[in-house]
Design a protein around this motif. Structure first.
Motif, PDB file in Angstrom:
ATOM      1  N   ASN A 105       4.501  -5.679  -0.470  1.00 58.27           N
ATOM      2  CA  ASN A 105       4.698  -4.737   0.831  1.00 58.27           C
ATOM      3  C   ASN A 105       6.187  -4.624   1.211  1.00 58.27           C
ATOM      4  O   ASN A 105       6.260  -3.609   1.871  1.00 58.27           O
ATOM      5  CB  ASN A 105       3.850  -5.393   1.975  1.00 58.27           C
ATOM      6  CG  ASN A 105       4.114  -6.832   2.277  1.00 58.27           C
ATOM      7  OD1 ASN A 105       4.077  -7.802   1.415  1.00 58.27           O
ATOM      8  ND2 ASN A 105       4.746  -6.799   3.565  1.00 58.27           N
ATOM      9  N   CYS A 154       1.299  -4.279  -3.026  1.00 61.33           N
ATOM     10  CA  CYS A 154       1.318  -3.964  -1.795  1.00 61.33           C
ATOM     11  C   CYS A 154       0.451  -4.703  -0.721  1.00 61.33           C
ATOM     12  O   CYS A 154       0.424  -6.119  -1.475  1.00 61.33           O
ATOM     13  CB  CYS A 154       0.664  -2.444  -1.572  1.00 61.33           C
ATOM     14  SG  CYS A 154       1.052  -1.050  -2.509  1.00 61.33           S
ATOM     15  N   SER A 155       0.190  -4.434   0.302  1.00 58.77           N
ATOM     16  CA  SER A 155      -0.483  -5.348   1.181  1.00 58.77           C
ATOM     17  C   SER A 155      -1.344  -4.635   2.468  1.00 58.77           C
ATOM     18  O   SER A 155      -0.799  -3.438   2.520  1.00 58.77           O
ATOM     19  CB  SER A 155       0.234  -6.383   1.914  1.00 58.77           C
ATOM     20  OG  SER A 155       1.004  -5.976   3.233  1.00 58.77           O
ATOM     21  N   ILE A 156      -2.291  -5.019   2.834  1.00 57.06           N
ATOM     22  CA  ILE A 156      -2.886  -4.439   4.276  1.00 57.06           C
ATOM     23  C   ILE A 156      -1.950  -4.548   5.384  1.00 57.06           C
ATOM     24  O   ILE A 156      -0.728  -5.161   5.220  1.00 57.06           O
ATOM     25  CB  ILE A 156      -4.148  -4.889   4.471  1.00 57.06           C
ATOM     26  CG1 ILE A 156      -4.109  -6.646   4.910  1.00 57.06           C
ATOM     27  CG2 ILE A 156      -5.388  -4.938   3.536  1.00 57.06           C
ATOM     28  CD1 ILE A 156      -5.254  -7.184   5.704  1.00 57.06           C
ATOM     29  N   GLU A 195      -7.102  -1.094   4.336  1.00 58.50           N
ATOM     30  CA  GLU A 195      -8.143  -1.897   3.566  1.00 58.50           C
ATOM     31  C   GLU A 195      -8.980  -1.088   2.623  1.00 58.50           C
ATOM     32  O   GLU A 195      -9.046  -1.505   1.397  1.00 58.50           O
ATOM     33  CB  GLU A 195      -9.125  -2.698   4.409  1.00 58.50           C
ATOM     34  CG  GLU A 195      -8.621  -3.801   5.112  1.00 58.50           C
ATOM     35  CD  GLU A 195      -8.722  -5.093   4.205  1.00 58.50           C
ATOM     36  OE1 GLU A 195      -8.705  -5.072   3.074  1.00 58.50           O
ATOM     37  OE2 GLU A 195      -8.630  -6.159   4.759  1.00 58.50           O
ATOM     38  N   MET A 241      -6.913  -0.454  -0.304  1.00 56.88           N
ATOM     39  CA  MET A 241      -6.759  -1.605  -1.153  1.00 56.88           C
ATOM     40  C   MET A 241      -8.195  -1.674  -1.878  1.00 56.88           C
ATOM     41  O   MET A 241      -8.020  -2.042  -3.132  1.00 56.88           O
ATOM     42  CB  MET A 241      -6.648  -2.729  -0.618  1.00 56.88           C
ATOM     43  CG  MET A 241      -6.843  -4.088  -1.073  1.00 56.88           C
ATOM     44  SD  MET A 241      -5.065  -4.318  -2.196  1.00 56.88           S
ATOM     45  CE  MET A 241      -4.099  -4.871  -0.783  1.00 56.88           C
ATOM     46  N   ASP A 272      -1.530  -9.409  -1.991  1.00 56.36           N
ATOM     47  CA  ASP A 272      -2.022  -9.849  -0.614  1.00 56.36           C
ATOM     48  C   ASP A 272      -3.328 -10.918  -1.022  1.00 56.36           C
ATOM     49  O   ASP A 272      -4.110 -10.870  -1.965  1.00 56.36           O
ATOM     50  CB  ASP A 272      -2.781  -8.803  -0.058  1.00 56.36           C
ATOM     51  CG  ASP A 272      -2.849  -8.911   1.435  1.00 56.36           C
ATOM     52  OD1 ASP A 272      -2.812 -10.072   1.916  1.00 56.36           O
ATOM     53  OD2 ASP A 272      -2.918  -7.776   2.043  1.00 56.36           O
ATOM     54  N   SER A 303      -6.816 -10.165   3.067  1.00 60.09           N
ATOM     55  CA  SER A 303      -7.353  -8.873   3.055  1.00 60.09           C
ATOM     56  C   SER A 303      -8.900  -9.189   2.673  1.00 60.09           C
ATOM     57  O   SER A 303      -9.199  -9.791   1.832  1.00 60.09           O
ATOM     58  CB  SER A 303      -6.759  -8.120   1.741  1.00 60.09           C
ATOM     59  OG  SER A 303      -7.558  -6.809   1.350  1.00 60.09           O
ATOM     60  N   VAL A 306      -9.835  -7.485  -0.844  1.00 61.37           N
ATOM     61  CA  VAL A 306      -9.479  -8.478  -2.087  1.00 61.37           C
ATOM     62  C   VAL A 306     -10.710  -9.389  -2.065  1.00 61.37           C
ATOM     63  O   VAL A 306     -11.122  -9.815  -3.165  1.00 61.37           O
ATOM     64  CB  VAL A 306      -8.017  -8.896  -1.830  1.00 61.37           C
ATOM     65  CG1 VAL A 306      -7.806 -10.367  -2.840  1.00 61.37           C
ATOM     66  CG2 VAL A 306      -6.983  -7.966  -2.185  1.00 61.37           C
TER      67      VAL A 306
END
Length: 223
Positions: A68, A103-105, A117, A120, A143, A161, A164
Motif C-alpha cells: 500500500n 496493496c491493502s484495504i 475489500e 481485494m 495485507d 482484510s 483475505v
C-alpha cells in the motif's frame, strides 16, 4: 539440504531500509527471494532501484509486489525486471506454485495503493483462477487476514482484510506470507493454512520456505 532440496527467503515491509538482506544467513544460496510489499515509502525517485539493488547483489532471483505504500511505478519497475508477483502465479518447483496480491484495504493514512475489500476479493479470485492445477500453494499477500494474531494493532484491534481471510478459509493455501501490520510479527493458522507475518524488515524478521520433493514447509526466523 540435498541437491533436490531448495529454499526461498521471504520478507516485506522494507520501507527503503536496505540492511536486512545483508544480514540473512545464506541468502545467496537460496533459490530466490520473495518480497510481499512496501518496498518504499510513497516511492520517491530512485527508491525502488536502491531496494532492488540491495537484494539483487546477493540473490538475483527476485519475486516482489507493491504494497500500500508503493506507487504504480514500483509495479512498472518490477515488471521491467520480470519480477512482478502482484496478480501473477509462478511455479517455484514441480507442483508448488505461488500467487501474489499486493496493496491493502483502506488505512487511516490514505496511502498510495489502497483498495476496497471488494477489489481485494476480486484480485484474489482472478489471480487464483490462473493457478491451474497444483500440489501445494503459497499465497504472498501484503495485507494480513482479519481476526488473527497477525493483524492486531498495539491496542488489540484487528485491522486485517476480511477478503483475505475468506479466501484463505475457502482455498486453504498451504503457506501464507503476509505483512502490513508491523507490530504483529508471528505465525498463526486458518484451517490447514499456516500464516506468517515477519514484521518490518528493519526488525530483522523473515520466513524461510523449504521445498523438497513436492513437500513444503516454512519457518519464521529472526536475525
Amino acid at each position: 539440504m540435498s541437491k533436490k532440496d531448495t529454499y526461498w527467503i521471504a520478507f516485506g515491509d522494507i520501507h527503503q531500509s536496505l540492511n536486512l538482506p545483508n544480514l540473512i544467513p545464506d541468502i545467496d544460496k537460496a533459490a530466490g527471494v520473495i518480497v510481499t510489499g512496501d518496498l518504499t515509502n510513497h516511492s520517491p525517485q530512485g527508491a525502488v532501484e536502491k531496494v532492488w539493488d540491495s537484494i539483487y547483489h546477493l540473490n538475483p532471483n527476485i519475486l516482489a509486489q507493491a504494497g500500500n505504500m508503493d506507487r504504480s511505478n514500483v509495479t512498472d519497475f518490477l515488471k521491467s525486471k520480470g519480477a512482478n508477483l502482484h496478480l501473477e502465479v509462478r511455479e517455484l518447483a514441480d507442483g508448488i506454485k505461488i500467487m501474489g496480491v499486493g496493496c491493502s484495504i483502506p488505512t487511516p493514512f490514505g496511502t498510495p495503493s489502497e483498495i476496497t475489500e471488494e477489489e481485494m476479493a476480486e484480485m484474489l479470485a482472478e489471480t487464483y483462477s490462473r493457478a491451474g492445477k497444483y500440489d501445494k500453494l503459497i499465497l504472498a499477500v501484503h495485507d494480513s487476514p482479519y481476526n488473527t494474531s497477525l493483524d492486531m494493532l498495539s491496542n488489540g484491534m484487528h485491522v486485517g482484510s476480511k477478503s483475505v481471510r475468506t479466501f484463505i478459509e475457502t482455498h486453504q493455501p498451504d503457506i501464507v506470507i503476509s505483512g502490513h501490520i508491523h507490530e504483529s510479527r508471528g505465525e498463526d493458522s486458518i484451517g490447514k493454512s499456516r500464516i506468517f507475518n515477519p514484521g518490518m524488515a528493519s526488525g530483522g524478521g523473515y520466513v524461510q520456505i523449504n521445498l523438497s520433493n513436492q513437500t513444503l514447509d516454512a519457518t519464521l526466523k529472526q536475525i
